[in-house]
Design an enzyme around this catalytic site. Structure first.
Site, PDB file in Angstrom:
ATOM      1  N   TYR A 151      16.433  13.494  15.137  1.00 31.88           N
ATOM      2  CA  TYR A 151      15.341  14.374  15.592  1.00 31.88           C
ATOM      3  C   TYR A 151      14.454  13.647  16.597  1.00 31.88           C
ATOM      4  O   TYR A 151      14.111  14.186  17.658  1.00 31.88           O
ATOM      5  CB  TYR A 151      14.513  14.832  14.382  1.00 31.88           C
ATOM      6  CG  TYR A 151      13.252  15.576  14.761  1.00 31.88           C
ATOM      7  CD1 TYR A 151      13.304  16.893  15.222  1.00 31.88           C
ATOM      8  CD2 TYR A 151      11.995  14.967  14.668  1.00 31.88           C
ATOM      9  CE1 TYR A 151      12.136  17.580  15.576  1.00 31.88           C
ATOM     10  CE2 TYR A 151      10.831  15.648  15.022  1.00 31.88           C
ATOM     11  CZ  TYR A 151      10.913  16.948  15.480  1.00 31.88           C
ATOM     12  OH  TYR A 151       9.756  17.617  15.828  1.00 31.88           O
ATOM     13  N   LYS A 155      13.474  14.562  20.639  1.00 31.63           N
ATOM     14  CA  LYS A 155      12.128  14.798  21.149  1.00 31.63           C
ATOM     15  C   LYS A 155      11.791  13.813  22.281  1.00 31.63           C
ATOM     16  O   LYS A 155      11.061  14.147  23.212  1.00 31.63           O
ATOM     17  CB  LYS A 155      11.117  14.704  20.008  1.00 31.63           C
ATOM     18  CG  LYS A 155      11.182  15.910  19.086  1.00 31.63           C
ATOM     19  CD  LYS A 155      10.629  17.136  19.811  1.00 31.63           C
ATOM     20  CE  LYS A 155      10.940  18.423  19.124  1.00 31.63           C
ATOM     21  NZ  LYS A 155      10.315  19.587  19.751  1.00 31.63           N
ATOM     22  N   VAL A 195       5.354  18.864   4.142  1.00 34.56           N
ATOM     23  CA  VAL A 195       4.777  18.398   2.883  1.00 34.56           C
ATOM     24  C   VAL A 195       3.562  19.226   2.435  1.00 34.56           C
ATOM     25  O   VAL A 195       3.443  19.555   1.250  1.00 34.56           O
ATOM     26  CB  VAL A 195       4.452  16.880   2.973  1.00 34.56           C
ATOM     27  CG1 VAL A 195       3.466  16.556   4.064  1.00 34.56           C
ATOM     28  CG2 VAL A 195       3.943  16.342   1.666  1.00 34.56           C
ATOM     29  N   ASN A 212       7.246  11.004  -1.776  1.00 36.31           N
ATOM     30  CA  ASN A 212       8.283  10.012  -1.448  1.00 36.31           C
ATOM     31  C   ASN A 212       7.608   8.659  -1.250  1.00 36.31           C
ATOM     32  O   ASN A 212       6.764   8.525  -0.382  1.00 36.31           O
ATOM     33  CB  ASN A 212       9.012  10.383  -0.155  1.00 36.31           C
ATOM     34  CG  ASN A 212       9.655  11.751  -0.227  1.00 36.31           C
ATOM     35  OD1 ASN A 212      10.310  12.083  -1.198  1.00 36.31           O
ATOM     36  ND2 ASN A 212       9.455  12.548   0.805  1.00 36.31           N
ATOM     37  N   ARG A 219      -0.701   9.442   7.464  1.00 32.12           N
ATOM     38  CA  ARG A 219      -0.410  10.347   8.571  1.00 32.12           C
ATOM     39  C   ARG A 219      -1.704  10.844   9.206  1.00 32.12           C
ATOM     40  O   ARG A 219      -2.724  10.966   8.552  1.00 32.12           O
ATOM     41  CB  ARG A 219       0.359  11.588   8.060  1.00 32.12           C
ATOM     42  CG  ARG A 219       1.758  11.299   7.524  1.00 32.12           C
ATOM     43  CD  ARG A 219       2.715  11.014   8.655  1.00 32.12           C
ATOM     44  NE  ARG A 219       4.077  10.700   8.211  1.00 32.12           N
ATOM     45  CZ  ARG A 219       4.516   9.472   7.959  1.00 32.12           C
ATOM     46  NH1 ARG A 219       3.709   8.434   8.059  1.00 32.12           N
ATOM     47  NH2 ARG A 219       5.770   9.275   7.606  1.00 32.12           N
ATOM     48  N   ASP A 289      11.586   7.981   7.814  1.00 35.40           N
ATOM     49  CA  ASP A 289      10.139   8.178   7.789  1.00 35.40           C
ATOM     50  C   ASP A 289       9.406   6.974   8.367  1.00 35.40           C
ATOM     51  O   ASP A 289       9.727   5.826   8.045  1.00 35.40           O
ATOM     52  CB  ASP A 289       9.654   8.392   6.346  1.00 35.40           C
ATOM     53  CG  ASP A 289       9.585   9.864   5.982  1.00 35.40           C
ATOM     54  OD1 ASP A 289       9.772  10.703   6.889  1.00 35.40           O
ATOM     55  OD2 ASP A 289       9.347  10.159   4.799  1.00 35.40           O
TER      56      ASP A 289
END
Ligand SMILES: NC(=O)c1ccc[n+]([C@@H]2O[C@H](COP(=O)([O-])OP(=O)(O)OC[C@H]3O[C@@H](n4cnc5c(N)ncnc54)[C@H](O)[C@@H]3O)[C@@H](O)[C@H]2O)c1
Length: 328
Positions: A151, A155, A195, A212, A219, A289
């Protein structure tokens, strides 16, 4: 008299999705005409219900992987807000080919269509995942690392193509690197749900959310209204130095997953006090992540006069209220 801008037409690809449907609603409220191109891969008709009958709104069901659909959608359009893509890092790990087809080939189709139609500006959803394995905080636009997922590659490729189209064909582009966007209409369902809506739904049903890792990953959670502001600034700016580049699109603060869940429990327990007692569970870290993410928003402030209004807490209070009233 109507201002010139209020008569402009905006094509919003992915307009049935979370961000695209919020953008559609906002720009219709400002008097713009809105065209939506979406294949409903992850978008929903219920996201369109508040404006589907607005005479200034037009829905085109089509696929950005199909060049003819893209050419059809850009006809008579002034600005493109390109949101259509397959999101989710895990989805891209499970199916990198489809993610690449949509996010890279589809993106390229849209760039070609926008160039041929001579649109005034092509604004697109880029991603904080482009920072990859770079460890410095806060993230500044010029310093990126290596991508950590298929991904993230797609991008980043979007940014490379956009730059080449600006230089080669003179298409004005602006990329908005979204950082963990949340808010009304974000889909809480499915294996690839984000999330915040997932946790909100679980807490409303007194189910334990599973974090997780140990919950200390952080974030820069960004409320949808801040994202809408960035999109509006991106199409309206007359600052020549502000185009053909990318911007962090964030609030400019970071919160851990543990903080996030505590806020969610606090805000939701105003509606249902039992939610304060729901236990949190912890699982393994997820592949791809990034441990920590925090944006510098200085560039957007300086060049676009960006002034985000919603912190995580302020956005969550609104989002939780929306989920409580719409999805319970
Ligand atoms: N939500 C976030 O936190 C976040 C963060 C970084 C970047 N982004 C980017 O923002 C954009 C919008 O994300 P979102 O959260 O609203 O996701 P979403 O899944 O709710 O919306 C994406 C929309 O694109 C449509 N779509 C997918 N494939 C298509 C295709 N082949 N042709 C036409 N339409 C297609 C979907 O049906 C959906 O309506 C995406 O480009 C995503 O990568 C989102």
């Amino acid at each position: 008299m109507m201002k010139e801008e209020t008569r402009s037409t905006i094509l919003i690809t992915g307009g049935a999705g979370f961000i695209g449907s919020n953008l559609s609603e906002y720009f219709l409220s400002k008097g713009y005409k809105v065209v939506c191109l979406d294949n409903f891969a992850t978008g929903h008709r219920h996201n369109l219900k508040d404006f589907i009958n607005n005479p200034n709104y037009r829905l085109i069901e089509g696929d950005i992987r199909n060049a003819a659909d893209c050419a059809n959608a850009v006809k008579g359009v002034d600005y493109v807000l390109h949101q259509a893509a397959l999101g989710s890092v895990p989805r891209s790990i499970n199916d990198p080919v489809t993610t690449n087809d949509v996010n890279v080939s589809g993106f390229l189709n849209m760039l070609v269509a926008a160039t041929d139609a001579k649109v005034k500006r092509f604004v697109y959803a880029a991603s904080s995942s482009t920072y990859g394995d770079s460890v410095g905080l806060p993230k500044v636009e010029d310093v990126i690392g290596k991508p950590l997922s298929p991904y993230a590659i797609t991008k980043y490729v979007n940014e490379l193509y956009a730059e080449i189209f600006s230089k080669t064909y003179g298409l004005e582009t602006i990329g908005l690197r979204y950082f963990n966007v949340f808010g009304r209409k974000q889909d809480p369902k499915g294996a690839y749900a984000a999330v915040i809506p997932k946790f909100v739904m679980q807490l409303m049903q007194h189910e334990s959310p599973v974090i997780n890792g140990d919950g200390n990953y952080s974030r820069d959670f960004t409320y949808i209204d801040n994202v809408i502001q960035m999109n509006e600034l991106a199409i309206t700016t007359t600052n020549e130095l502000a185009v053909n580049t990318v911007y962090n699109t964030a609030f400019g603060d970071r919160n851990t997953l543990n903080n996030l869940v505590n806020y969610l429990k606090e805000f939701l327990s105003k509606y249902d006090p039992e939610i304060a007692n729901v236990a949190i569970e912890y699982g393994p870290n997820r592949a791809g992540d990034i441990p920590h993410s925090l944006a510098s928003i200085d560039k957007a402030k300086e060049l676009l006069a960006y002034d985000p209004k919603f912190s995580l807490q302020q956005g969550l209070e609104e989002a939780v209220d929306w989920y409580w009233n719409n999805l319970r």
